[in-house]
Write a protein that holds these residues in place. Structure first.
Motif, PDB file in Angstrom:
ATOM      1  N   ALA A 179       0.769  -1.442  -0.196  1.00  0.00           N
ATOM      2  CA  ALA A 179       0.090  -0.205   0.061  1.00  0.00           C
ATOM      3  C   ALA A 179       0.861   1.189  -0.246  1.00  0.00           C
ATOM      4  CB  ALA A 179      -1.195  -0.426   0.950  1.00  0.00           C
ATOM      5  N   TYR A 180       1.924   1.451   0.599  1.00  0.00           N
ATOM      6  CA  TYR A 180       3.195   2.117   0.485  1.00  0.00           C
ATOM      7  C   TYR A 180       3.278   2.466  -0.313  1.00  0.00           C
ATOM      8  CZ  TYR A 180       7.241   4.930   1.981  1.00  0.00           C
ATOM      9  OH  TYR A 180       8.659   5.796   1.554  1.00  0.00           O
ATOM     10  N   ARG A 181       4.125   1.222  -1.377  1.00  0.00           N
ATOM     11  CA  ARG A 181       4.650   1.874  -2.361  1.00  0.00           C
ATOM     12  C   ARG A 181       3.450   2.387  -3.513  1.00  0.00           C
ATOM     13  NH1 ARG A 181       8.744   1.859  -3.980  1.00  0.00           N
ATOM     14  NH2 ARG A 181       9.090   0.752  -5.633  1.00  0.00           N
ATOM     15  N   ILE A 182       2.147   1.726  -3.445  1.00  0.00           N
ATOM     16  CA  ILE A 182       0.955   1.974  -4.346  1.00  0.00           C
ATOM     17  C   ILE A 182       0.735   3.560  -4.424  1.00  0.00           C
ATOM     18  CG2 ILE A 182      -1.258   1.739  -4.890  1.00  0.00           C
ATOM     19  CD1 ILE A 182      -1.566  -1.464  -4.331  1.00  0.00           C
ATOM     20  N   LEU A 183       0.421   4.012  -3.213  1.00  0.00           N
ATOM     21  CA  LEU A 183      -0.014   5.020  -2.397  1.00  0.00           C
ATOM     22  C   LEU A 183       1.541   6.638  -3.159  1.00  0.00           C
ATOM     23  CD1 LEU A 183      -1.698   4.927   0.559  1.00  0.00           C
ATOM     24  CD2 LEU A 183      -2.630   5.328  -2.295  1.00  0.00           C
ATOM     25  N   LEU A 184       2.920   5.840  -3.330  1.00  0.00           N
ATOM     26  CA  LEU A 184       3.839   6.597  -3.135  1.00  0.00           C
ATOM     27  C   LEU A 184       4.119   6.761  -4.569  1.00  0.00           C
ATOM     28  CD1 LEU A 184       6.232   8.277  -2.094  1.00  0.00           C
ATOM     29  CD2 LEU A 184       7.924   5.772  -1.965  1.00  0.00           C
ATOM     30  N   MET A 185       4.253   5.614  -4.971  1.00  0.00           N
ATOM     31  CA  MET A 185       4.541   6.056  -7.139  1.00  0.00           C
ATOM     32  C   MET A 185       3.421   6.280  -7.929  1.00  0.00           C
ATOM     33  SD  MET A 185       7.257   4.399  -7.534  1.00  0.00           S
ATOM     34  CE  MET A 185       7.626   4.855  -5.881  1.00  0.00           C
ATOM     35  N   GLY A 186       2.281   6.394  -6.575  1.00  0.00           N
ATOM     36  CA  GLY A 186       1.123   7.788  -8.097  1.00  0.00           C
ATOM     37  C   GLY A 186       1.372   8.723  -7.739  1.00  0.00           C
ATOM     38  N   HIS A 187       2.079   9.329  -6.695  1.00  0.00           N
ATOM     39  CA  HIS A 187       2.420  11.023  -5.678  1.00  0.00           C
ATOM     40  C   HIS A 187       3.426  11.499  -6.449  1.00  0.00           C
ATOM     41  CE1 HIS A 187       2.930  14.189  -3.638  1.00  0.00           C
ATOM     42  NE2 HIS A 187       4.389  13.767  -3.236  1.00  0.00           N
ATOM     43  N   LYS A 188       4.476  10.240  -7.035  1.00  0.00           N
ATOM     44  CA  LYS A 188       5.984  10.660  -7.823  1.00  0.00           C
ATOM     45  C   LYS A 188       5.632  11.175  -9.133  1.00  0.00           C
ATOM     46  CE  LYS A 188       9.495   8.435  -5.275  1.00  0.00           C
ATOM     47  NZ  LYS A 188      10.911   7.461  -4.700  1.00  0.00           N
ATOM     48  N   THR A 189       4.502  10.121  -9.734  1.00  0.00           N
ATOM     49  CA  THR A 189       4.138   9.488 -11.192  1.00  0.00           C
ATOM     50  C   THR A 189       3.043  10.571 -11.570  1.00  0.00           C
ATOM     51  OG1 THR A 189       3.384   7.364 -10.888  1.00  0.00           O
ATOM     52  CG2 THR A 189       6.007   7.332 -10.847  1.00  0.00           C
ATOM     53  N   GLY A 190       2.385  10.493 -10.923  1.00  0.00           N
ATOM     54  CA  GLY A 190       0.850  11.274 -11.664  1.00  0.00           C
ATOM     55  C   GLY A 190       0.015   9.930 -12.730  1.00  0.00           C
ATOM     56  N   PHE A 191       0.383   9.021 -12.362  1.00  0.00           N
ATOM     57  CA  PHE A 191       0.235   7.742 -13.293  1.00  0.00           C
ATOM     58  C   PHE A 191      -1.535   6.871 -12.783  1.00  0.00           C
ATOM     59  CE2 PHE A 191       4.278   6.065 -15.655  1.00  0.00           C
ATOM     60  CZ  PHE A 191       4.180   7.021 -15.820  1.00  0.00           C
ATOM     61  N   ILE A 192      -1.686   6.878 -13.301  1.00  0.00           N
ATOM     62  CA  ILE A 192      -3.218   5.972 -12.795  1.00  0.00           C
ATOM     63  C   ILE A 192      -3.018   4.635 -12.191  1.00  0.00           C
ATOM     64  CG2 ILE A 192      -3.913   5.238 -14.746  1.00  0.00           C
ATOM     65  CD1 ILE A 192      -6.965   6.159 -14.997  1.00  0.00           C
ATOM     66  N   PHE A 193      -3.393   3.964 -11.754  1.00  0.00           N
ATOM     67  CA  PHE A 193      -3.725   2.812 -11.390  1.00  0.00           C
ATOM     68  C   PHE A 193      -4.612   2.306 -12.158  1.00  0.00           C
ATOM     69  CE2 PHE A 193      -3.528   4.163  -6.737  1.00  0.00           C
ATOM     70  CZ  PHE A 193      -2.316   5.274  -6.374  1.00  0.00           C
ATOM     71  N   SER A 194      -4.331   0.608 -12.566  1.00  0.00           N
ATOM     72  CA  SER A 194      -4.480  -0.459 -12.988  1.00  0.00           C
ATOM     73  C   SER A 194      -6.458  -0.565 -11.866  1.00  0.00           C
ATOM     74  CB  SER A 194      -4.117  -1.312 -13.464  1.00  0.00           C
ATOM     75  OG  SER A 194      -3.914  -2.768 -11.763  1.00  0.00           O
ATOM     76  N   GLU A 195      -7.216  -1.456 -12.379  1.00  0.00           N
ATOM     77  CA  GLU A 195      -8.239  -1.611 -11.629  1.00  0.00           C
ATOM     78  C   GLU A 195      -7.972  -2.246 -10.962  1.00  0.00           C
ATOM     79  OE1 GLU A 195     -13.083  -3.093 -11.889  1.00  0.00           O
ATOM     80  OE2 GLU A 195     -11.847  -3.199 -13.841  1.00  0.00           O
ATOM     81  N   PRO A 196      -7.202  -3.443 -10.454  1.00  0.00           N
ATOM     82  CA  PRO A 196      -6.483  -4.292  -9.686  1.00  0.00           C
ATOM     83  C   PRO A 196      -5.807  -3.458  -9.171  1.00  0.00           C
ATOM     84  CG  PRO A 196      -6.106  -5.550 -11.775  1.00  0.00           C
ATOM     85  CD  PRO A 196      -6.876  -4.525 -12.251  1.00  0.00           C
ATOM     86  N   VAL A 197      -5.265  -2.418  -9.172  1.00  0.00           N
ATOM     87  CA  VAL A 197      -4.720  -1.354  -8.686  1.00  0.00           C
ATOM     88  C   VAL A 197      -5.474  -0.762  -7.325  1.00  0.00           C
ATOM     89  CG1 VAL A 197      -3.112  -0.160  -8.031  1.00  0.00           C
ATOM     90  CG2 VAL A 197      -2.141  -1.811  -9.005  1.00  0.00           C
ATOM     91  N   PHE A 198      -6.426  -0.083  -8.159  1.00  0.00           N
ATOM     92  CA  PHE A 198      -7.487   0.409  -7.639  1.00  0.00           C
ATOM     93  C   PHE A 198      -8.536   0.286  -6.376  1.00  0.00           C
ATOM     94  CE2 PHE A 198     -11.760   1.855  -8.083  1.00  0.00           C
ATOM     95  CZ  PHE A 198     -11.927   3.524  -7.218  1.00  0.00           C
ATOM     96  N   GLN A 199      -8.825  -1.648  -7.002  1.00  0.00           N
ATOM     97  CA  GLN A 199      -9.792  -1.765  -5.432  1.00  0.00           C
ATOM     98  C   GLN A 199      -8.598  -2.277  -5.099  1.00  0.00           C
ATOM     99  OE1 GLN A 199     -12.505  -1.903  -6.073  1.00  0.00           O
ATOM    100  NE2 GLN A 199     -13.058  -2.055  -8.356  1.00  0.00           N
ATOM    101  N   TYR A 200      -7.637  -3.008  -4.710  1.00  0.00           N
ATOM    102  CA  TYR A 200      -6.772  -3.706  -3.995  1.00  0.00           C
ATOM    103  C   TYR A 200      -6.569  -2.054  -2.634  1.00  0.00           C
ATOM    104  CZ  TYR A 200      -2.378  -4.816  -1.353  1.00  0.00           C
ATOM    105  OH  TYR A 200      -1.908  -5.282   0.050  1.00  0.00           O
ATOM    106  N   VAL A 201      -6.057  -0.583  -3.753  1.00  0.00           N
ATOM    107  CA  VAL A 201      -5.897   0.054  -2.717  1.00  0.00           C
ATOM    108  C   VAL A 201      -7.450   0.959  -1.686  1.00  0.00           C
ATOM    109  CG1 VAL A 201      -5.182   2.575  -1.995  1.00  0.00           C
ATOM    110  CG2 VAL A 201      -4.334   1.138  -3.285  1.00  0.00           C
ATOM    111  N   ARG A 202      -8.957   0.928  -2.605  1.00  0.00           N
ATOM    112  CA  ARG A 202     -10.300   1.187  -1.822  1.00  0.00           C
ATOM    113  C   ARG A 202     -10.397  -0.255  -1.100  1.00  0.00           C
ATOM    114  NH1 ARG A 202     -15.223   1.033  -3.163  1.00  0.00           N
ATOM    115  NH2 ARG A 202     -16.324   3.324  -3.101  1.00  0.00           N
TER     116      ARG A 202
END
Length: 256
Positions: A179-202
């Motif tokens: 979860a730390y890596r997902i949110l940090l990478m989203g912050h750093k890159t501004g890239f969109i999450f795939s659906e599996p990543v979105f569902q994992y975090v949410r």
């Protein structure tokens, strides 16, 4: 899932070779290689390479602050710190060291391949192919062998071209760390999450995990950035569907 493949496109190969032929970076790698046993091989993965590719494909990339290295050919538990006693370094949580070469703004995060968390958790053979398969996200699934000047990828260039953060490995040994890596990478890159990543975090983070995450972000990157990242998580949780999230993400990018 992508298969591992050799990357030979000069558009990507040449920036990597220029980066690692820089005198300071090459000197640090040579120093490390000279102190390692003859059987050991340096493998560079992830962030620094990813940022080079982002710059190639999109013109601007996050600042590279460190280089991630795994060392092949060493037994689990090999004392990397013993090689750097005259250098500035600190031990890390995952059995590695963070080395700060003199006169260089970049840090080197170094681990033993046999101690890579995914390899240990999955009881996998410690070989470069399993390292590449075990990297967290497709956009990070790139491996450079400086000795042979060879690049291997597993969907990295496609993910970066699509500005997509998607799982590369099926093994998640630590839910909080992922979860730390997902949110940090989203912050750093501004890239969109795939659906599996979105569902994992949410949907898969318990309250105690979120509390630990906030504490971890504050410790690692400071209170201000931690607040920004946790607010981005709160916004993400307001979306009731992945489709709505994608539409909003693309609208934000157009406004930006």
């Amino acid at each position: 899932m992508y298969l591992a493949s050799l990357l030979t496109d000069p558009k990507f190969v040449q920036p990597v070779e220029r980066f690692f032929h820089h005198a300071d970076i090459r000197g640090a790698l040579n120093l490390l290689q000279d102190r390692l046993p003859a059987s050991a091989r340096i493998l560079v993965v992830g962030g620094a390479l990813r940022n080079l590719f982002i710059e190639v494909l999109h013109g601007r990339a996050p600042v590279t602050r460190d280089i991630d290295i795994f060392v092949d050919g060493l037994d689990s538990g090999f004392p990397l710190g013993s090689l750097l006693q005259d250098q500035q370094f600190e031990r890390t949580d995952l059995k590695g060291v963070r080395w700060y070469p003199r006169g260089l703004d970049l840090a080197y995060d170094i681990g033993v391949l046999a101690d890579f968390l995914v390899i240990r958790h999955g009881h996998l053979e410690p070989i470069p192919e399993n390292l590449l398969t075990g990297i967290d996200f497709s956009m990070n699934a790139i491996l450079y062998d400086p000795q042979h000047q060879r690049l291997m990828e597993r969907g990295c260039t496609a993910a970066i071209r699509d500005r997509m953060i998607d799982f590369n490995s099926r093994i998640i040994p630590d839910k909080r760390l992922m979860a730390y890596r997902i949110l940090l990478m989203g912050h750093k890159t501004g890239f969109i999450f795939s659906e599996p990543v979105f569902q994992y975090v949410r949907n898969r983070l318990a309250l105690e995990t979120l509390t630990e995450l906030k504490r971890l972000f504050t410790t690692k990157i400071g209170k201000t950035k931690a607040a920004i990242i946790m607010e981005s998580y709160t916004r993400l949780c307001r979306f009731h569907s992945y489709e709505n999230y994608r539409v909003a993400h693309h609208s934000d990018n157009k406004r930006g």
